[in-house]
Motif scaffolding. Structure first.
Motif, PDB file in Angstrom:
ATOM      1  N   UNK A  16       0.852  -1.183   0.000  1.00 60.77           N
ATOM      2  CA  UNK A  16       0.000   0.000   0.000  1.00 60.77           C
ATOM      3  C   UNK A  16       0.888   1.234   0.000  1.00 60.77           C
ATOM      4  N   UNK A  17       0.658   2.125  -0.948  1.00 61.82           N
ATOM      5  CA  UNK A  17       1.549   3.272  -1.116  1.00 61.82           C
ATOM      6  C   UNK A  17       1.634   4.125   0.145  1.00 61.82           C
ATOM      7  N   UNK A  18       0.508   4.324   0.818  1.00 62.68           N
ATOM      8  CA  UNK A  18       0.540   5.193   1.992  1.00 62.68           C
ATOM      9  C   UNK A  18       1.372   4.580   3.110  1.00 62.68           C
ATOM     10  N   UNK A  39      10.889  -3.307   2.890  1.00 58.45           N
ATOM     11  CA  UNK A  39      11.848  -3.283   1.779  1.00 58.45           C
ATOM     12  C   UNK A  39      11.480  -2.206   0.763  1.00 58.45           C
ATOM     13  N   UNK A  40      10.181  -2.040   0.480  1.00 56.60           N
ATOM     14  CA  UNK A  40       9.756  -0.995  -0.449  1.00 56.60           C
ATOM     15  C   UNK A  40      10.060   0.391   0.101  1.00 56.60           C
ATOM     16  N   UNK A  41       9.925   0.561   1.414  1.00 52.35           N
ATOM     17  CA  UNK A  41      10.240   1.850   2.041  1.00 52.35           C
ATOM     18  C   UNK A  41      11.727   2.143   1.966  1.00 52.35           C
ATOM     19  N   UNK A  42      12.543   1.112   2.156  1.00 53.18           N
ATOM     20  CA  UNK A  42      14.000   1.288   2.049  1.00 53.18           C
ATOM     21  C   UNK A  42      14.383   1.707   0.639  1.00 53.18           C
ATOM     22  N   UNK A  43      13.717   1.120  -0.360  1.00 51.62           N
ATOM     23  CA  UNK A  43      13.990   1.502  -1.750  1.00 51.62           C
ATOM     24  C   UNK A  43      13.585   2.959  -1.992  1.00 51.62           C
ATOM     25  N   UNK A  44      12.421   3.372  -1.497  1.00 54.07           N
ATOM     26  CA  UNK A  44      11.958   4.743  -1.695  1.00 54.07           C
ATOM     27  C   UNK A  44      12.899   5.746  -1.024  1.00 54.07           C
ATOM     28  N   UNK A  45      13.352   5.417   0.182  1.00 59.91           N
ATOM     29  CA  UNK A  45      14.284   6.302   0.880  1.00 59.91           C
ATOM     30  C   UNK A  45      15.602   6.414   0.113  1.00 59.91           C
ATOM     31  N   UNK A  46      16.067   5.296  -0.412  1.00 59.95           N
ATOM     32  CA  UNK A  46      17.297   5.307  -1.218  1.00 59.95           C
ATOM     33  C   UNK A  46      17.132   6.215  -2.436  1.00 59.95           C
TER      34      UNK A  46
END
Length: 405
Positions: A124-126, A212-219
């Motif tokens: 979920x994007x949010x 993992x998706x959040x880590x990618x977005x932060x990167x």
């Protein structure tokens, strides 16, 4: 080729480890949370849930900053220590019935982007953005992504021998689990273990898709800052045979206007139905479903088992959605429809009976758990499981290990 790296972990001092680590705070009832915060000043719950009594009255920005400040307080008070050099860890969790052993390491954002680390759940994007903001504001993560690798005799033997040495942590928790942690710190061990994973072509996320998706977005947002730690995220890597997969069962508030008799008639189009009356019956194999309705348990046997190798359509959670939840009960959105709730399969099915008997829910469905081969097949084909298809163990203790960004 999979890449893992050692990292300079921050972790509790050995004398406080049993006091610091905790379950995920969502697992605590309000009363439990209040008790731990009141009587255990070392609990990591103080860090991840600051300003507990007023948490609804502060902005997310202030809350995340409060987490960061409290974490720094714990470090300054000597609750945490930092490794002098990057290391790996071997971690074992023993419950009453299960034992899990895996490696704690940094895994590569590039591997995640290039599908060497494979996914089977949608996000979920949010929630991804929420956790990305949390990581950005707090500057640390203590919840590793659970990743599986194919069983490997060489690695299994090495783990077996390593566990003969003295652990740096050896403690029990109030939920009757035993935890042990070994440090892998010599250059020889680190290089050998890294090379072992270079020979593994693919890894699979078992639990932690949002992390993992959040880590990618932060990167993607902060890579220009040159922070090498953003290139990796903390993971707990375990062999496939070590993963314990439970189902998520479903309870529904109403029959969408159907009478019991009409609902059973509609179900009979796709299922052979056997009334089990008061027997606490649960599915024994794939393509079987349990149901509790109006004081009785039913066994539902799916008639149209596909002979075509369609992985998603043959998934039990997808069959229940396609044949029952969506067309009969009118549930389109499995994540957000307030008429459906989920019960982890490790809980007794008597829980479902109690909830339905109390009257808030009208029907409950029990599923047979998926296995690791189904999860891998979906990931290999770029397919996504329905929401709440699996409840996976082991669960990592919060505060055991901190990966600073």
């Amino acid at each position: 080729m999979s890449k893992i790296i050692p990292f300079k972990a921050v972790r509790p001092t050995p004398d406080k480890i049993g006091l610091v680590t905790c379950r995920n705070y969502d697992d605590y009832s309000s009363a439990e949370l209040a008790a731990w915060l009141s009587f255990n000043p070392y609990s990591f719950l103080h860090v991840i849930h600051p300003a507990y009594m007023h948490s609804q009255k502060i902005t997310l920005d202030k809350r995340f900053k409060g987490v960061a400040h409290k974490y720094q307080d714990f470090k300054e008070d000597g609750v945490f220590m930092e490794e002098e050099k990057p290391v790996f860890f071997l971690y074992e969790i023993k419950t009453k019935t299960q034992s899990f052993t895996g490696i704690v390491a940094g895994t590569s954002i590039d591997d995640y982007k290039n599908n060497i680390i494979k996914k089977h759940e949608d996000t979920l994007q949010y929630r991804v953005e929420y956790f990305k903001d949390y990581l950005h504001q707090t500057g640390f993560n203590t919840e590793p992504v659970l990743i599986t690798y194919p069983d490997n005799e060489v690695l299994n033997n090495w783990i077996f021998e390593k566990k003969k040495s003295v652990p740096i942590y050896n403690y029990s928790t109030t939920n009757k689990e035993k935890h042990q942690l070994w440090k892998i710190e010599t250059d020889e061990e680190i290089n050998w273990l890294s090379k072992q994973f270079e020979n593994i072509p693919e890894l699979y996320i078992a639990d932690g898709h949002h992390r993992s998706a959040s880590a990618e977005m932060l990167y993607d947002e902060d890579k220009h800052l040159g922070n090498e730690n953003l290139n990796y995220f903390m993971s707990f890597l375990i062999a496939e045979s070590q993963v314990k997969i439970y189902e998520f069962n479903r309870i529904i508030r109403d029959l969408n206007g159907y009478s019991k008799e009409d609902f059973l008639e509609k179900l009979s189009e796709h299922f052979i139905i056997k009334d089990k009356e008061q027997e606490l019956w649960k599915p024994q194999s794939k393509f079987e479903f349990g149901m509790y309705l109006d004081g009785s348990f039913y066994a539902l046997f799916y008639k149209q088992q596909s002979t075509i190798e369609n992985i998603l359509e043959n998934l039990d959670a997808q069959i229940l959605y396609d044949k029952v939840l969506q067309p009969l009960l009118g549930i389109e959105d499995l994540r957000n429809d307030e008429r459906i709730e989920y019960i982890p399969g490790k809980q007794s099915i008597a829980t479902i009976k109690e909830l339905v008997d109390e009257g808030e829910f009208e029907v409950g469905f029990m599923l047979y758990p998926s296995d690791i081969s189904e999860i891998k097949a979906l990931a290999d084909n770029g397919l996504i499981m329905p929401p709440k298809s699996t409840y996976i163990e082991p669960k990592f203790r919060s505060g055991l290990m901190v990966y600073e960004l």
